[in-house]
Write an enzyme that holds these catalytic residues in place. Structure first.
Site, PDB file in Angstrom:
ATOM      1  N   ARG A 215     -63.378 -10.947 -37.150  1.00 35.47           N
ATOM      2  CA  ARG A 215     -64.385 -11.055 -36.079  1.00 35.47           C
ATOM      3  C   ARG A 215     -64.526 -12.492 -35.586  1.00 35.47           C
ATOM      4  NH1 ARG A 215     -66.548  -6.769 -39.044  1.00 35.47           N
ATOM      5  NH2 ARG A 215     -67.589  -8.140 -40.524  1.00 35.47           N
ATOM      6  N   ASP A 236     -43.816 -25.967 -49.013  1.00 35.28           N
ATOM      7  CA  ASP A 236     -43.553 -26.371 -50.401  1.00 35.28           C
ATOM      8  C   ASP A 236     -43.824 -25.255 -51.401  1.00 35.28           C
ATOM      9  OD1 ASP A 236     -46.291 -26.299 -50.177  1.00 35.28           O
ATOM     10  OD2 ASP A 236     -46.650 -28.248 -51.114  1.00 35.28           O
ATOM     11  N   HIS A 239     -48.742 -25.035 -50.510  1.00 30.91           N
ATOM     12  CA  HIS A 239     -49.693 -25.012 -49.382  1.00 30.91           C
ATOM     13  C   HIS A 239     -49.772 -23.631 -48.735  1.00 30.91           C
ATOM     14  CE1 HIS A 239     -49.554 -29.379 -49.677  1.00 30.91           C
ATOM     15  NE2 HIS A 239     -50.473 -29.482 -48.749  1.00 30.91           N
ATOM     16  N   ASP A 262     -46.126 -33.655 -45.138  1.00 28.93           N
ATOM     17  CA  ASP A 262     -47.471 -34.079 -45.562  1.00 28.93           C
ATOM     18  C   ASP A 262     -47.351 -34.803 -46.909  1.00 28.93           C
ATOM     19  OD1 ASP A 262     -50.204 -34.477 -45.567  1.00 28.93           O
ATOM     20  OD2 ASP A 262     -50.731 -32.397 -46.054  1.00 28.93           O
ATOM     21  N   ALA A 297     -53.818 -32.422 -52.351  1.00 31.22           N
ATOM     22  CA  ALA A 297     -53.823 -33.761 -51.763  1.00 31.22           C
ATOM     23  C   ALA A 297     -52.432 -34.080 -51.223  1.00 31.22           C
ATOM     24  CB  ALA A 297     -54.252 -34.791 -52.801  1.00 31.22           C
ATOM     25  N   GLY A 298     -52.087 -33.491 -50.101  1.00 33.54           N
ATOM     26  CA  GLY A 298     -50.747 -33.702 -49.570  1.00 33.54           C
ATOM     27  C   GLY A 298     -49.737 -33.035 -50.494  1.00 33.54           C
TER      28      GLY A 298
HETATM   29 ZN   LIG Z   1     -54.268 -33.082 -43.947  1.00 33.39          ZN
END
Ligand SMILES: [Zn+2]
Length: 369
Positions: A215, A236, A239, A262, A297-298
């Site tokens: 929605r 990777d 993510h 990233d 974190a990346g």
């Molecule tokens: Zn970011």
């Protein structure tokens, strides 16, 4: 002097199974069939990573030119021949000094540009961005940074729901800087408004943004559905689920999906303790997480590994190569210089074996040592 690189050549038009890339000086002079040669190696365009915070133990985020050179060299060895240096949310002073320090590397060609990932981001979706540095977009701050960068700033990621975001976005577009949407808790409508105002990139789609609800489809659906937007994907296996990666790619097509790393400084380094934008990061089994809350974190990706990740998710090699080079080059306005095996473009290429491991890398006509 003409050099010929033979193998399975991946071009925008398809694969030439017995082909050759002809290089003269710094440029590709021809791409053609070369039937007398049989070579199992893939030849793909040099990778273009539009989102990287560092690698090989070196970071871009402190604005140190020597570290930036070392990080670029680390990624070059993994096939990345064009690289944006991504900074994270920081105080104004650090943004200015980092821009001043890295802009000469852009002019020299070591970096393809600077990407500000923040600080105009959502606190609710900040991921590993330091919450104490997040703030509303300020056009005066941006104007000053653009002046210091003198063309070196190529992309800025912001959250469109922040007050002043649309004005900032329009300012970026006026200056030829790519406006990217990311780390956002914005709605579908807010994201659509940002796209209408000129945003053309979705920063690591799915990660650091309000998830899809049937929605309230939110930024993910708005970005995937916008024909003018290129979506970054972090392949990777951490993510994004492989199914999510394959879904996004089939929805938007390889011409609108860009693989990014990233990567943070820990890419290519052992597990252990690292730092990103003033926050402690722990890397365990190659996965980087904020030490205090476990937020991703990346990554510790390199672009060759991202390509293998995409292929593992079922994306054919030519499409994955396009997503690793051609599409990101177009996303940041470099498509007329790099990103494809095509006569006239800079001779950037990666030779990959059958397991898609890097064999050799050429940048601007020269083999990388
Ligand atoms: Zn970011």
């Amino acid at each position: 002097m003409t050099e010929r690189v033979n193998g399975k050549v991946v071009t925008s038009g398809g694969v030439i199974s017995q082909g050759c890339v002809e290089v003269q000086g710094e440029r590709i002079s021809a791409v053609a069939e070369y039937p007398s040669v049989r070579d199992g190696h893939w030849i793909v365009p040099g990778f273009v990573d539009i989102h990287s915070h560092g690698g090989g133990g070196h970071t871009f985020t402190t604005g140190d030119a020597d570290q930036a050179r070392a990080a670029a060299a680390f990624h070059l060895a993994h096939g990345t021949t064009s690289l944006l240096a991504s900074l994270v949310s920081s105080p104004s002073e650090l943004m200015r000094s980092a821009t001043a320090a890295l802009a000469p590397l852009v002019r020299e060609g070591v970096l393809a540009g600077i990407h500000f990932e923040g600080p105009y981001l959502s606190a609710a979706r900040c991921g590993a961005q330091n919450p104490q540095f997040l703030r509303d977009p300020a056009t005066d701050e941006l104007t000053e940074l653009l002046k210091i960068g003198a063309g070196a700033i190529r992309m800025v990621t912001l959250a469109p729901e922040r007050p002043g975001a649309l004005e900032a976005l329009e300012l970026l577009v006026r200056h030829g800087v790519v406006a990217a949407i990311g780390h956002t808790d914005g709605t579908y409508e807010q994201t659509r408004a940002a796209v209408a105002a000129g945003a053309t990139v979705g920063t690591h789609l799915f990660n650091g943004m309000r998830p899809i609800h049937h929605r309230e489809p939110g930024p993910v659906v708005a970005l995937l559905a916008a024909p003018t937007v290129i979506c970054e994907l972090v392949a990777d296996g951490v993510h994004l689920h492989e199914g999510t990666l394959a879904f996004a790619t089939s929805t938007a097509g390889p011409e609108r999906c860009a693989l990014v790393t990233d990567a943070m400084s820990a890419a290519g380094m052992p597990d252990g303790e690292y730092e990103l934008g003033g926050q402690a990061v722990t890397v365990t089994a190659g996965v980087a997480r904020l030490s205090h809350d476990g937020a991703i974190a990346g990554s510790t990706l390199t672009m060759d590994a991202a390509l293998r990740g995409a292929v593992a998710a079922g994306i054919p090699v030519p499409d994955a190569a396009r997503m690793a080079a051609t599409t990101p080059a177009l996303a940041v306005g470099l498509g007329d210089q790099v990103g494809a095996l095509q006569a006239g473009l800079r001779a950037d290429l990666v030779v990959l074996d059958d397991d898609l491991e890097v064999v050799r890398v050429m940048r601007a006509g020269a083999w990388v040592e």
